[in-house]
Design an enzyme around this catalytic site. Structure first.
Site, mmCIF file in Angstrom:
data_model
loop_
_atom_site.group_PDB
_atom_site.id
_atom_site.type_symbol
_atom_site.label_atom_id
_atom_site.label_comp_id
_atom_site.label_asym_id
_atom_site.label_seq_id
_atom_site.Cartn_x
_atom_site.Cartn_y
_atom_site.Cartn_z
ATOM 1 N N GLU C 58 0.819 -1.226 0.000
ATOM 2 C CA GLU C 58 0.000 0.000 0.000
ATOM 3 C C GLU C 58 0.843 1.262 0.000
ATOM 4 O O GLU C 58 0.540 2.221 -0.708
ATOM 5 C CB GLU C 58 -0.952 0.001 1.197
ATOM 6 N N HIS C 125 -11.819 -4.986 8.365
ATOM 7 C CA HIS C 125 -12.453 -4.891 7.048
ATOM 8 C C HIS C 125 -13.712 -4.033 7.079
ATOM 9 O O HIS C 125 -14.492 -4.037 6.140
ATOM 10 C CB HIS C 125 -12.805 -6.282 6.518
#
Ligand SMILES: Cc1ncc(C[n+]2csc(CCOP(=O)(O)OP(=O)(O)O)c2C)c(N)n1
Ligand SMILES: Cc1ncc(C[n+]2csc(CCOP(=O)(O)OP(=O)(O)O)c2C)c(N)n1
Ligand SMILES: [Mg+2]
Ligand SMILES: [Mg+2]
Lengths: 322, 327, 322, 327
Positions: C58, C125
């Protein structure tokens, strides 16, 4: 008289002598004694196993500290500048903060974050990052403004069984001094301190801005006995009782912090007050903060950026007259 | 790899330019340190004294439309790209007309009109960013390239790992230099990694890796030349470790107590500037008069830059509020 | 009728056809069409140079996007889940956000952040990370709640010359549907939308919570014409005019967001209102948010965690009766 | 390195235990997938079908006071450490009495009383955390060790780089396994790195690196044995790449369209369970009856676990509020 910086060193040294599970890690803290010399002489006294010079790997040594803390050790991580915590953001907010909740295992780690501007450090050495962390359940956050609290809050942080973000303000390192008898004491996390009593205006602040607020009182006619300056000392969990009691007495609120305005901690305080003390408010809740820009380097720009005595005094006067 | 270019190969003209930029780099920093000690600068000074060959021997080979992301010790590379000593002084003095308009200090600077990228203090963040610039060049079919410089310390960071890997996977036209001056602040390389050299660390990404004497501008030149050709030809990234010596403390505040005197002696013996002069003289490619003339010119340029820097106007406080967002 | 998710795909596809500088990068977006299938078929239409499958990096691919954006390209980064932005926090807040201010070079990058809970995704999540970014000057932040805005705000974000954090709510992906003629339009960044007009209570919300708020109105006697629900749509820069105008009319404020309370965006809104509309307030500013805990996995825990219709209705009724 | 242990060396008893745990791992996941398809689970299922040899062949060698940080596909390692199938079911069903008390799901679990660490979803975050656990063990002079497992995809992350480097510099008693199942979600290894194998990538840290057939439990056993002895002896960390096959989609929702059928065929041929049985049979170390008995036992255990998991009580909403902070 010792400085705020020496108080931090004292707390570290005393806790390391008291508890062999306490150890330090960070960049240049051993041989060099730390970028600000907080750990000067520690390598000699405690050895390389407990004063660990790390490579430039904030995520890595933060994760290591978390793992050691899960084992019951008490790591104290020094970030060379709080700005570099951004590189460890994931480990701090996901691993350190959420492990006790999910897993039931305490993570007694302290993150020492040299914070704030005032020395022309520019956009990456002057940050006040607290707002990035107040939103993460599982972290505690303290921000000492005095020599006494610098020592007592660090000891409390080290003895706490949770990850504690310890915001030490670089501008105060050598500027504030006080007598500390070498006593062993803690300043409990979660308790604010009323620095001046008053019944017409509550000023909420923390860190270096406490001193700006106190200086500002000088230039406010009749501030004496009117302005109640509260030093939050702990941001998470914040001392709602002390804050709300004061606001209910004064009816006016000024919140002062060095961090930029939008999304800053003042917002949380304003929300608590506008909800739980609304009926007692006699005036708008005002904020004096830095503007929403990176911290600029050049002296006139940084001077303009940092909330100053005049900004605080002007806002306080306005509210008193409101 | 990394065999030294012959003086003939490089040619008199380029050699003189390299000597000039290395000397200018050195002279500028000698002077700015004095200015710092005079208390005229708000911020710290970071110098690349003794490391001049790295930036100069590589950046000298770039074309106008190529890009660089220098580290905080590669001042010579800034000069080669066209940043003036005056601009650097305006930067150090935090003046309005400096490249960062006073918003950032010291070598935290760049000039996109000169294809000089910036870095953020967070070490190694430029590694993936430079890959992104190289990606754009490739995507647009320009056959330009990017040079990206970082210290040895930066190679311990995750962004370095992620960036090198991306550049390798995508075969991007970028050359990564490690300016291995053997210290990250007070931390020697052997405390930063368990391998002998940074090049070992770079060997796991699938790009050619070279280690050269970073105090030999001809060695840097040769290795950079091969890597630059490779990048330009579309064959992808390379990594070059330039082993050099940090001849000062980390910054102007640091007396480098922790560095053994032996280290500085070695560095002095290997000083890249006398070495280049010796090579030139051995081939009768430079005269004492030419060097004296070069030095005189540099002295004037540096003096002029310091004066203009000091005289430059400071920004006014409220100017800080503009430009957070682009239109 | 197309879904919120299809609207996102439409915006991406149309912008990629319109402007060859627009490209996508992220994990599993090519071959696989993205974890949520937003980019299904894109690889076939636009090729591997413009639909880039990245490794799990990322920070790396965010930095790459920033570099490409500095070159005038318009990368759209997909984080597989917004939670993983924590791994790119440094590149987002320091490189993407501060480069134009320092360097004068625009960074036109879009960060697509699949946000929020409601599907038992657990602590990593389900996050609503906006509060981590509202405090960073240089970023814009949008949070569409409708199919129309999902498309229009994404187009606006892609055409904007600044880094824009685009919060797409996973719970809405397939739940909200609407007719969209294939028109090319943008929803300007910075403009809130008044979803219901009312003169007795202002409800400020965004993202999936808009629908919770609208559903809540059903169960509030006399809500019609009384409750003004404002969908902020943009968090940074927030539409102060619309917010303040409404509060000045109604005198009562309820702020609803899915993110945890402490340090959440509601605090900023409360602070703005308690300062600039204080004289118009007839009651406390209330917040309905998630509690200060990680997002728990098990259905009864997550149901409890997420602000629901009843929570909003109860708070709204209270304020109306105040 | 990585040469296969002989069946004799490992011994009948350990081999039977490994077979049992590999079969239990397989059987449990076969069953939980059915339960998932029946719509009984709130969250997704991640299985290690075909990868059982990695966790089993390594964790089987640990002592009670050693630690593991398994990946999300190493269920067999959880079982070896003493987590019961029932506990795993309570976890999958989000029940109050599960190891995470319903606060997290699927293999996002651990049990510190069994020295099983947890992971956060952010891939590779456990790499430095495991190093920290190893640091504490070393600091306290325990001669215990840590095994840490991550996928191939995780090795692209910065935390993996930083963590491996720290473990190497500090010579920590930890063994890092890469469960290289050749895919990260839909992304094959050759899109994740420009080198042939993950081991190449690990070669830059100054620790021994090995690559083994992750579908051969004896090969995993042998390599892990050497690395564990090394760690226990104080000689520092090692890295072991176990090449295996992900025999399903990434998760229960993923039909793995993108995986060539060829890949699954290879994986089936190399299925670690029949291979171990064959090895045992070749040495007359197992009878058909023993295997049948083992299977029967496992069937009962798994059924019982599913039933207890399903019957377990769900937590009540307000329970979510407790335990954010330690006392
Ligand atoms: C992520 C991060 N952590 C810490 C620092 C503080 N810091 C500034 S320079 C430096 C040393 C850098 O060493 P190296 O990369 O070798 O570059 P050199 O200064 O030797 O040229 C450190 C630790 C930083 N800039 N960034
Ligand atoms: C930092 C981060 N980015 C993205 C994800 C989403 N994600 C979950 S598993 C996965 C693939 C992991 O691949 P690998 O590490 O090889 O493990 P495997 O699933 O193959 O066992 C991804 C991308 C994540 N969990 N963490
Ligand atoms: Mg260095
Ligand atoms: Mg994998």
């Amino acid at each position: 008289m010792i400085t705020y910086l020496e108080a931090i060193s004292q707390a570290l040294r005393e806790e390391m002598r008291r508890d062999s599970d306490v150890f330090l890690l960070g960049e240049d803290i051993g041989n060099f004694g730390g970028a600000f010399k907080v750990t000067e002489g520690f390598l000699e006294e405690f050895g390389a196993e407990r004063v660990i010079d790390t490579p430039i790997a904030e995520a890595g040594f933060t994760g290591m500290a978390v793992g050691a803390a899960m084992m019951g050790m008490r790591p104290v991580v020094e970030y060379q500048f709080s700005d570099f915590m951004s590189c460890a953001f994931d480990q701090i907010t996901n691993f350190a903060a959420k492990t006790h909740y999910r897993f039931g295992v305490p993570v007694p780690v302290v993150f020492r974050a040299p914070t704030g501007g005032g020395f022309n450090g520019g956009p990456f050495h002057s940050g006040c990052l607290e707002s990035y962390f107040v939103h993460t359940a599982g972290l505690k956050i303290v921000a000492p403004a005095t020599v006494y609290d610098a020592k007592g809050l660090l000891k409390a942080a080290i003895r706490d069984n949770n990850p504690v973000l310890y915001l030490e303000h670089k501008h105060l390192y050598r500027r504030v001094k006080a007598e500390l008898n070498g006593d062993d004491y803690v300043v409990p996390i979660g308790e604010a301190a009323v620095r001046t009593e008053g019944d017409r205006l509550t000023v909420l602040t923390y860190g270096a801005m406490l001193h700006v607020c106190l200086d500002a009182l000088e230039s406010i006619p009749g501030a004496d006995g009117a302005v109640e300056v509260i030093d939050l000392r702990t941001l998470v969990p914040v001392d709602r009782e002390t804050v709300l009691a004061s606001v209910k007495k004064t009816g006016k609120v000024l919140i002062v912090h060095e961090a930029a305005k939008t999304g800053g901690f003042a917002g949380e305080l304003a929300a608590i007050i506008a909800d739980e003390a609304f009926e007692f408010l006699d005036g708008p809740i005002r904020r004096v903060t830095a503007p929403d820009i990176p911290v600029p380097f050049s002296p006139p720009l940084e001077d303009f950026y940092l909330p100053g005595v005049d900004d605080v005094a002007a806002a306080a006067r306005q509210l008193l007259e409101f | 790899m990394g065999d030294v270019s012959t003086v003939e190969e490089v040619g008199r003209d380029t050699l003189h330019r390299m000597l000039y930029y290395m000397k200018l780099h050195r002279a500028y920093e000698d002077r700015i340190e004095v200015v710092y000690r005079q208390g005229k600068l708000a911020g710290p000074v970071f110098v690349g004294r003794g490391q001049e060959a790295v930036g100069v021997g590589s950046a000298i080979q770039l074309g106008k439309d190529d890009f660089i992301f220098p580290s905080h010790r590669d001042l010579g590379a800034f000069f080669i790209r066209g940043m003036t000593p005056e601009a650097v002084s305006l930067q150090y003095f935090g003046r309005r007309d400096g490249p960062m308009r006073g918003r950032d200090g010291n070598t935290h600077m760049g000039d996109w009109s000169l294809n000089i990228g910036i870095f953020v203090s967070q070490m190694a963040d430029t590694v993936p960013v430079a890959a992104g610039v190289a990606f754009a060049l490739k995507q647009r079919g320009q056959n330009n390239i990017v040079l990206c410089y970082n210290g040895d310390g930066a190679t311990s960071r995750g962004d370095w790992h992620e960036g090198l890997n991306l550049a390798a996977i995508m075969q991007l036209p970028v050359v990564y230099f490690c300016v291995n001056n053997q210290y990250a602040y007070s931390t020697p390389v052997d405390k930063q990694m368990a391998v002998e050299c940074v090049a070992e660390r770079a060997s796991g990404y699938g790009m050619p890796v070279d280690t050269v004497d970073g105090n030999d501008v001809l060695a840097v030149y040769a290795s950079a030349k091969a890597a630059i050709e490779r990048a330009r030809s579309g064959a992808g990234p390379s990594f070059i470790e330039c082993v050099t010596y940090r001849m000062t403390g980390h910054g102007s505040h640091d007396d480098a107590r922790y560095v053994p005197e032996q280290f500085f002696e070695e560095g002095r013996e290997r000083d890249p500037i006398p070495r280049l002069i010796a090579a030139l003289q051995a081939h009768d490619m430079v005269t004492a008069a030419e060097i004296a003339h070069m030095d005189a010119r540099i002295t004037l340029e540096v003096e002029d830059a310091m004066q203009k820097g000091e005289e430059g106007a400071l920004p006014e406080g409220p100017e800080a509020l503009t430009g957070v967002y682009a239109e």
